[in-house]
Design a protein around this motif. Structure first.
Motif, PDB file in Angstrom:
ATOM      1  N   PRO A 121       0.800  -1.232   0.000  1.00  0.00           N
ATOM      2  CA  PRO A 121       0.000   0.000   0.000  1.00  0.00           C
ATOM      3  C   PRO A 121       0.835   1.287   0.000  1.00  0.00           C
ATOM      4  O   PRO A 121       0.368   2.314  -0.491  1.00  0.00           O
ATOM      5  CB  PRO A 121      -0.819  -0.111   1.294  1.00  0.00           C
ATOM      6  CG  PRO A 121      -0.026  -1.020   2.180  1.00  0.00           C
ATOM      7  CD  PRO A 121       0.727  -1.953   1.280  1.00  0.00           C
ATOM      8  N   GLN A 168      -5.574   1.511  -1.485  1.00  0.00           N
ATOM      9  CA  GLN A 168      -6.894   1.434  -0.833  1.00  0.00           C
ATOM     10  C   GLN A 168      -7.330  -0.011  -0.613  1.00  0.00           C
ATOM     11  O   GLN A 168      -8.503  -0.266  -0.328  1.00  0.00           O
ATOM     12  CB  GLN A 168      -7.937   2.164  -1.688  1.00  0.00           C
ATOM     13  CG  GLN A 168      -7.575   3.601  -2.037  1.00  0.00           C
ATOM     14  CD  GLN A 168      -7.269   4.437  -0.806  1.00  0.00           C
ATOM     15  OE1 GLN A 168      -7.938   4.288   0.229  1.00  0.00           O
ATOM     16  NE2 GLN A 168      -6.255   5.289  -0.881  1.00  0.00           N
ATOM     17  N   GLY A 169      -6.390  -0.943  -0.761  1.00  0.00           N
ATOM     18  CA  GLY A 169      -6.776  -2.358  -0.743  1.00  0.00           C
ATOM     19  C   GLY A 169      -6.807  -3.016   0.621  1.00  0.00           C
ATOM     20  O   GLY A 169      -6.851  -4.247   0.696  1.00  0.00           O
ATOM     21  N   PHE A 170      -6.764  -2.238   1.685  1.00  0.00           N
ATOM     22  CA  PHE A 170      -6.699  -2.823   3.026  1.00  0.00           C
ATOM     23  C   PHE A 170      -7.838  -2.338   3.916  1.00  0.00           C
ATOM     24  O   PHE A 170      -8.247  -1.187   3.825  1.00  0.00           O
ATOM     25  CB  PHE A 170      -5.360  -2.484   3.685  1.00  0.00           C
ATOM     26  CG  PHE A 170      -4.195  -3.191   3.045  1.00  0.00           C
ATOM     27  CD1 PHE A 170      -3.659  -4.336   3.604  1.00  0.00           C
ATOM     28  CD2 PHE A 170      -3.643  -2.724   1.855  1.00  0.00           C
ATOM     29  CE1 PHE A 170      -2.598  -5.005   3.006  1.00  0.00           C
ATOM     30  CE2 PHE A 170      -2.585  -3.380   1.240  1.00  0.00           C
ATOM     31  CZ  PHE A 170      -2.058  -4.525   1.828  1.00  0.00           C
TER      32      PHE A 170
END
Lengths: 325, 393
Positions: A84, A144-146
């Motif tokens: 990230p 923004q993947g967490f």
């Protein structure tokens, strides 16, 4: 309550150890580098494990590729596809890389390597200069993947209370067996080479160097002990028919051979000088080098603390003798 | 029956003299126990320097793991660091940044606690299917020891936390002295709660492979945070989001979104015997089924055992009442009819949580997670007494 123990840390001491870099850029040193410079440094310092194009060699981490694989089977999690924050790459490379020679890169070199990794992931152009000034301009694709740990809502709330004790299922059948793809290590048997796709943590086996037929006058038992000692060397050195230079040179024919003689390996200035001076790796010289590499040869690239025990030195030399040219 | 010569004849050990004291000034297990060792799974990692091995839990009993067979996990190898060369720095948002020597640490009031340390990847190879035959390999990334050390709170207060202001949203970043440094961020609330800066395990100095001379102990939380050779503790405004807490030790869900900060190790258990490396060799009749249970969120309150793959369950006997964030040993003293069994165990902790099945876990998390697999394990025990790692419907 204070105990009055310890002493004040000096600013120089804090500066020496406090190198962490945070997502907001806190801790970034001043400096810069681009992918063109980075490619050269990467080839020299990183490619032995991570590949020339950051694609990863053997089981070593892949740093590039994997875009849009996170929701597929066996996602490829790289700096480009998964990480990230770019700060993480800088922080990690600066403190922990290169493997076996950590903390030796200058800040500019780290910027250049990070730029090359970005370039390998098609995230910047090769003329983009990464610096403390431009660092914040790069946003990684998976920023923004967490989500935060949500087990309390998604799991704990469901998996609690009085569990079933009787008649919990109509029938029970075996649906999968470890025997089918048994990859369990067994004593007296080498690790299984074939690993099928069933494992989430699946990785391919590192190539094992075959032990070649021993030349005469080899103490087989000692050489066998040396094979174990050589595990300490394997991260950087290969031996055998398929051996390639890694972060250290191939060691076939090293015992009794001229120093600095392996084609294609970039030796340190110190070792080149020693080779020009006619250094031959007799068992005695090798033992002295292995005992304390940095003391024996100031400026050596070999980032290894040394083999303190004479019997380990002797054993590994005996093992290396079994690999003639 | 003919008389047993081991009884009727004088045996050498009953006639001759044994070893004197000091034969082994620091003792090792007798040679007949030389299969009770840590083992590596070579294909898992590129080399042994950045790798893991597994505790032989199938061959141990009780709860305390001897240091010599407690699993190892290194990121840049186990380093050689003398007590005299050891320094611990506390810096960042503290009133006075401090440096402690090893001798300084020994002068703070210290505590003793038994805690388990489980790698977040324990059982990680089993996400997509039964793969490794042995409790050592499926569940051996764990050990349980009695630690002696100084509460992290004591050291932070020695440096002073007034500068940090409101502690609620503050963090500490911890790193090791080895080449990997293995930095992790820990929320201040946990740091002030039960984290220990430990220098002894099971009464003696930490082993080199476990962080000699000083490591961090983070009770109930994933092993990666238990930084070995700890050299620096920095009070920060925010987490550093280091490699170990972003690219690793995060859990990818089916939709590609990943959970982060999944620190606590949920309740889990496994039957250690019988198991693939510990088959039944005595035939039918009295059989001790035993295993281990633990929870990173509290104490184990109950363990149930099923012999039929989860159709019916019996409550096992806990060797001692469960303790917080420590291993509990359970026994089911039973009579084996010699028929095939599908052995399972299911742990419960004092939050009311019940260890889930593999199917339940997969339903929420999909197949791409690596870490935090605390599923119910099944051993298929055949009428021969041999056992195999299987999955059941």
């Amino acid at each position: 309550e204070k105990f009055g123990l310890g002493r004040a840390a000096l600013p120089e001491e804090i500066a020496a150890w406090d190198g962490d870099v945070s997502p907001n850029g806190d801790g970034l040193p001043s400096g810069s580098g681009d992918a063109i410079v980075g490619e050269e440094i990467f080839a020299e310092q990183c490619a032995v494990c991570h590949g020339d194009f950051a694609e990863g060699i053997d089981n070593w981490p892949k740093l590039a590729g994997g875009a849009d694989t996170l929701d597929h089977e066996d996602p490829l999690k790289t700096v480009g596809s998964y990480w990230p924050h770019l700060s993480t790459a800088f922080d990690y490379i600066k403190r922990s890389m290169p493997y076996g020679n950590a903390g030796t890169l200058s800040d500019d070199e780290v910027y250049a390597i990070v730029a090359y990794i970005l370039y390998s992931n098609d995230l910047i152009e090769d003329d983009f200069v990464l610096s403390d000034e431009t660092f914040a301009d790069v946003e990684l694709p998976n920023a923004q993947g967490f989500i935060l740990d949500n087990r309390a809502e998604t799991e704990y709330a469901i998996w609690s209370g009085e569990p079933c004790m009787e008649n919990c299922k109509d029938e029970v059948k075996v649906t999968m067996r470890a025997m089918v793809l048994d990859v369990t290590p067994e004593e007296n048997k080498p690790a299984t080479a074939e690993v099928t796709q069933a494992s989430a943590a699946k990785v391919e086996e590192t190539e094992e160097a075959p032990v070649e037929a021993a030349a005469p006058a080899i103490d087989a038992e000692l050489a066998k002990a040396g094979e174990k000692v050589f595990k300490k060397c394997k991260a950087c050195h290969q031996v055998g028919a398929k051996a390639k230079n890694r972060s250290g040179p191939v060691l076939n024919g090293i015992v009794g051979g001229a120093s600095g003689a392996v084609d294609g390996f970039k030796y340190s200035k110190a070792l080149k000088a020693a080779a020009e001076g006619g250094l031959v790796w007799t068992p005695e010289e090798l033992a002295a080098f292995l005992a304390k590499p940095k003391k024996y040869l100031k400026g050596t690239k070999m980032g290894f603390a040394g083999l303190k025990k004479e019997k380990d030195q002797a054993a590994v030399i005996e093992y290396l003798k079994t690999f003639a040219e | 029956a003919s008389p047993d010569p081991l009884i009727t004849q004088v045996q050498p050990w009953a006639q001759e003299l044994g070893d004197g004291v000091d034969a082994t000034p620091y003792g090792l297990p007798i040679e007949y126990e030389n299969d009770v060792i840590r083992r590596n799974v070579e294909w898992l990692t590129a080399d042994t320097v950045s790798s893991i091995n597994f505790t032989p839990i199938h061959a141990l009993d009780g709860t305390i793991t001897p240091q010599g067979c407690a699993f190892e996990r290194h990121h840049s190898g186990a380093i050689d660091l003398k007590k005299q060369d050891y320094r611990l720095m506390i810096n960042g948002l503290v009133d006075t940044p401090l440096v402690f020597s090893y001798a300084d640490l020994e002068r703070f009031p210290r505590e003793n606690h038994v805690y388990f340390c489980e790698c977040a990847a324990n059982t990680g190879m089993e996400w997509a299917g039964a793969q490794l035959n042995g409790a050592q390999f499926t569940h051996g990334m764990i050990h349980n020891m009695e630690y002696t050390g100084v509460p992290l709170r004591t050291l932070l207060e020695e440096a002073g936390l007034d500068t940090a202001g409101d502690l609620k949203d503050k963090w500490v970043f911890v790193e090791g002295a080895d080449a990997s440094s293995n930095g992790r961020s820990i929320p201040m609330e946990k740091a002030l709660d039960d984290v220990l800066v430990a220098f002894k395990a099971n009464g003696e100095a930490l082993r080199k492979e476990h962080g000699y001379p000083v490591r961090l102990v983070v009770p109930g939380w994933e092993g990666n945070m238990w930084v070995k050779w700890i050299r620096r503790i920095e009070v920060t405004e925010a987490p550093v989001e280091s490699r170990e807490e972003t690219s690793k030790y995060t859990d990818v869900l089916e939709n590609g979104i990943a959970r982060k900060w999944t620190w606590a190790m949920d309740a889990k258990s496994v039957v250690t015997s019988p198991s693939p490396q510990a088959p039944i060799t005595h035939g039918k009749g009295p059989l001790v089924i035993t295993g281990l249970a633990w929870s990173g969120r509290g104490a184990i309150t109950r363990v149930d055992v099923s012999k039929d793959g989860g159709k019916t369950w019996e409550t096992a006997r806990l060797a001692k009442p469960g303790e917080k964030m420590a291993m509990t040993r359970f026994y089911l003293d039973t009579d084996w009819d010699g028929e095939e069994m599908m052995l399972q165990s299911r742990a419960m902790d004092d939050t009311g949580y019940v260890q889930p099945t593999k199917a339940q876990l997969r339903e929420v998390r999909g197949l791409n997670s690596i870490y935090h697999n605390n599923c119910i394990q099944t051993w298929l025990v055949r009428s021969t007494g041999e056992a195999e790692n299987v999955e059941v419907s």
